[in-house]
Design a protein around this motif. Structure first.
Motif, PDB file in Angstrom:
ATOM      1  N   ARG A 184     -29.352  -1.170  32.830  1.00 51.48           N
ATOM      2  CA  ARG A 184     -27.915  -1.298  32.603  1.00 51.48           C
ATOM      3  C   ARG A 184     -27.196  -0.350  33.569  1.00 51.48           C
ATOM      4  O   ARG A 184     -27.160   0.853  33.345  1.00 51.48           O
ATOM      5  CB  ARG A 184     -27.553  -0.940  31.151  1.00 51.48           C
ATOM      6  CG  ARG A 184     -28.222  -1.831  30.096  1.00 51.48           C
ATOM      7  CD  ARG A 184     -27.683  -3.251  30.105  1.00 51.48           C
ATOM      8  NE  ARG A 184     -28.319  -4.112  29.121  1.00 51.48           N
ATOM      9  CZ  ARG A 184     -29.335  -4.931  29.361  1.00 51.48           C
ATOM     10  NH1 ARG A 184     -29.876  -5.003  30.570  1.00 51.48           N
ATOM     11  NH2 ARG A 184     -29.813  -5.705  28.404  1.00 51.48           N
ATOM     12  N   GLY A 217     -24.886  -5.732  31.189  1.00 54.46           N
ATOM     13  CA  GLY A 217     -24.564  -4.446  30.585  1.00 54.46           C
ATOM     14  C   GLY A 217     -23.767  -3.497  31.456  1.00 54.46           C
ATOM     15  O   GLY A 217     -23.652  -2.307  31.142  1.00 54.46           O
ATOM     16  N   ARG A 219     -20.867  -1.268  32.900  1.00 51.91           N
ATOM     17  CA  ARG A 219     -19.829  -0.587  32.118  1.00 51.91           C
ATOM     18  C   ARG A 219     -18.443  -0.680  32.752  1.00 51.91           C
ATOM     19  O   ARG A 219     -17.451  -0.818  32.074  1.00 51.91           O
ATOM     20  CB  ARG A 219     -20.190   0.896  31.951  1.00 51.91           C
ATOM     21  CG  ARG A 219     -21.462   1.138  31.197  1.00 51.91           C
ATOM     22  CD  ARG A 219     -21.448   2.494  30.495  1.00 51.91           C
ATOM     23  NE  ARG A 219     -21.194   3.633  31.386  1.00 51.91           N
ATOM     24  CZ  ARG A 219     -22.131   4.256  32.084  1.00 51.91           C
ATOM     25  NH1 ARG A 219     -23.379   3.836  32.047  1.00 51.91           N
ATOM     26  NH2 ARG A 219     -21.835   5.301  32.831  1.00 51.91           N
ATOM     27  N   GLU A 241     -20.363  -4.748  29.154  1.00 50.98           N
ATOM     28  CA  GLU A 241     -19.694  -3.940  28.138  1.00 50.98           C
ATOM     29  C   GLU A 241     -18.194  -4.226  28.144  1.00 50.98           C
ATOM     30  O   GLU A 241     -17.613  -4.561  29.182  1.00 50.98           O
ATOM     31  CB  GLU A 241     -19.945  -2.451  28.395  1.00 50.98           C
ATOM     32  CG  GLU A 241     -21.370  -2.042  28.048  1.00 50.98           C
ATOM     33  CD  GLU A 241     -21.507  -0.551  27.825  1.00 50.98           C
ATOM     34  OE1 GLU A 241     -20.480   0.148  27.697  1.00 50.98           O
ATOM     35  OE2 GLU A 241     -22.661  -0.094  27.773  1.00 50.98           O
ATOM     36  N   GLU A 242     -17.575  -4.067  26.984  1.00 49.49           N
ATOM     37  CA  GLU A 242     -16.134  -4.299  26.859  1.00 49.49           C
ATOM     38  C   GLU A 242     -15.365  -3.443  27.859  1.00 49.49           C
ATOM     39  O   GLU A 242     -15.666  -2.262  28.027  1.00 49.49           O
ATOM     40  CB  GLU A 242     -15.693  -3.949  25.434  1.00 49.49           C
ATOM     41  CG  GLU A 242     -14.252  -4.284  25.196  1.00 49.49           C
ATOM     42  CD  GLU A 242     -14.045  -5.020  23.869  1.00 49.49           C
ATOM     43  OE1 GLU A 242     -12.897  -5.270  23.559  1.00 49.49           O
ATOM     44  OE2 GLU A 242     -15.037  -5.328  23.197  1.00 49.49           O
ATOM     45  N   CYS A 244     -15.365  -3.846  31.109  1.00 47.72           N
ATOM     46  CA  CYS A 244     -15.922  -3.981  32.465  1.00 47.72           C
ATOM     47  C   CYS A 244     -15.143  -5.063  33.207  1.00 47.72           C
ATOM     48  O   CYS A 244     -14.824  -6.107  32.643  1.00 47.72           O
ATOM     49  CB  CYS A 244     -17.397  -4.354  32.376  1.00 47.72           C
ATOM     50  SG  CYS A 244     -18.195  -4.515  33.990  1.00 47.72           S
TER      51      CYS A 244
END
Length: 474
Positions: A184, A217, A219, A241-242, A244
């Motif tokens: 990630r 994943g 960021r 991820e939220e 990004c």
């Protein structure tokens, strides 16, 4: 298999597949962590036996000439990236419910709790250059970093060594990504996608999917190439991820959330306060070495990842100015009688050669070698307008000759009908005869080198030596 703390490895039965550049350090590392390591290797030659003896002296078991059978009691397989997914060893591991990790996955799992985040780069071409540019930009911002992965420092050394890093610039191949399911990254880029290594992946779809794993994943930013829709499609498909963001790079003027070029300036409309109305100047095109179109794209991708990490604009400019390209990547060798001689021996596939040929107006093209299953129709069609002439050599030169005859019949072609190393001097002499002042004689073979040379470095050196002989006689 737990988080990878040392206690997890004590007495674990780990099989390492392959005695290559990643296999040997992985075996030593795991042995040092207390695992019971067995290395399996297909080959059983003198070199393999010497490597095996070194590992056996440490107490590591090595099985040569038998890379197909899964050793009894195996709890984890760690593979060299080049091993194909359909090998019997992996089928046996999957049937037994045993995880298969590559060297990248192993490094990722072994990171400590305060490990440096990864800025990751993949793509068919330009990976190494982009990662090196990125590392220079990060250094210019005062960050402790290194170019790692497929190049430079080994990932295992970077993760477990004494040196402390703030952030790592990581080059990843499609092979490595295939075997790195839990990676990630902080932010990642796919530079481009063109058919390559299809014999390994089985299909273009599988190849693209493995490249796309780099976005999983993320960021902060998924960086894609606006000119290559396939890279944007991979961003859309990624589970990130939220918060990004998808960040594009383009050789044209950038839209909001993109980096691009305006009036010879590299500009950022992604990491600025008001991206609808403003843009941040980062560097001039002339700060990029060399300022060929595909290299400007590499610089923009590197800048996007650095900016995603919070690097100031000045560091982008300073880092790009500090970067020097590797040998044999569009390296200017000499000017002789008004003709420029350029070594891009690293252009070992059609996609790289196409980028190289797009960088010059009028070219005498030296090409040929091992095609590795490539076809040359599209390359010749796109590049025909730049070609003064072509000089061909190597085992698969006939494929290029036929593509030229079909799609650029007006371009004069010299077929040297040679695969010996001395052919390079003859090729350069023919190119000199065909070139006019203002032209570029470009070695961009679009093929691998192993039919005639040990590697692309030796091929590029032979070209440079031949050019020096011309210059001496000029």
């Amino acid at each position: 298999m737990g988080s990878g703390q040392v206690t997890d490895w004590q007495g674990k039965n780990v099989t390492v597949a392959g005695l290559g550049v990643s296999g040997i350090p992985a075996a030593k590392m795991l042995h040092g962590l207390g695992a019971k390591v067995t290395v399996v290797n297909d080959g059983d030659d003198a070199r393999a036996r010497a490597q095996a003896a070194e590992l056996e002296a440490l107490g590591i078991t090595v099985r040569l000439g038998d890379g197909a059978t899964l050793p009894e009691g195996t709890e984890l397989v760690v593979t060299a990236p080049g091993w194909k997914p359909d090998k019997p060893l992996f089928t046996a591991a999957r049937d037994a419910g045993v995880d298969i990790w590559g060297d990248v996955e192993l490094a990722w799992r072994l990171r400590g709790p305060d490990a440096a985040p990864w800025l990751a780069v993949t793509g068919t071409n330009g990976k190494t250059t982009t990662v090196q540019m990125l590392a220079e930009i990060l250094k210019a911002a005062g960050l402790r970093t290194a170019a790692v992965g497929n190049i430079g420092v080994s990932l295992l050394d970077a993760v477990l060594g004494e040196e402390q890093y703030d952030v790592l610039a990581v080059e990843l191949s499609s092979y490595q990504l295939h075997w790195a399911p839990s990676l990630r990254a902080h932010s990642a880029a796919v530079l481009n996608l063109a058919p390559d290594h299809l014999d390994w992946h089985g299909s273009m779809e599988a190849y693209a999917a493995d490249k796309g794993r780099i976005y999983e994943g993320n960021r902060v930013a998924c960086v894609y190439n606006v000119a290559d829709k396939a890279t944007e499609d991979l961003v859309r498909e990624a589970d990130v991820e939220e918060g990004c963001r998808a960040i594009g790079f383009t050789l044209g003027a950038p839209a909001p959330s993109q980096l691009g070029v305006v009036d010879g300036i590299l500009v950022d409309r992604a990491f600025v306060e008001n991206r609808q109305k403003s843009a941040q100047e980062l560097a001039e095109v002339s700060d990029v070495n060399p300022p060929a179109p595909h290299n400007i794209a590499n610089a923009l991708a590197a800048a996007a990842l650095a900016r995603a990490f919070g690097v100031p604009p000045k560091a982008v400019r300073d880092g790009l100015r500090a970067f020097t390209p590797d040998a044999h990547r569009i390296a200017h060798v000499a000017d002789v009688a008004g003709v420029s001689y350029v070594d891009d021996s690293k252009a070992t596939n059609t996609h790289a050669a196409e980028a190289s040929l797009a960088a010059y107006e009028s070219i005498v093209w030296i090409a040929g070698g091992l095609a590795k299953g490539a076809v040359f129709e599209e390359l010749v069609t796109k590049s025909a307008g730049h070609l003064r002439a072509a000089v061909l050599m190597g085992a698969d030169r006939g494929l290029i000759r036929e593509a030229l005859a079909r799609h650029a019949p007006e371009v004069p072609v010299v077929d040297l009908d040679r695969t010996d190393t001395g052919a390079m001097l003859a090729a350069v002499q023919e190119a000199q005869r065909l070139a006019r002042p203002g032209d570029t004689v470009l070695l961009a073979p679009a093929c691998a080198s192993m039919d005639m040379f040990a590697n692309y470095n030796q091929r590029g050196d032979a070209f440079a030596e031949a050019v020096r002989e011309l210059g001496a006689g000029a």
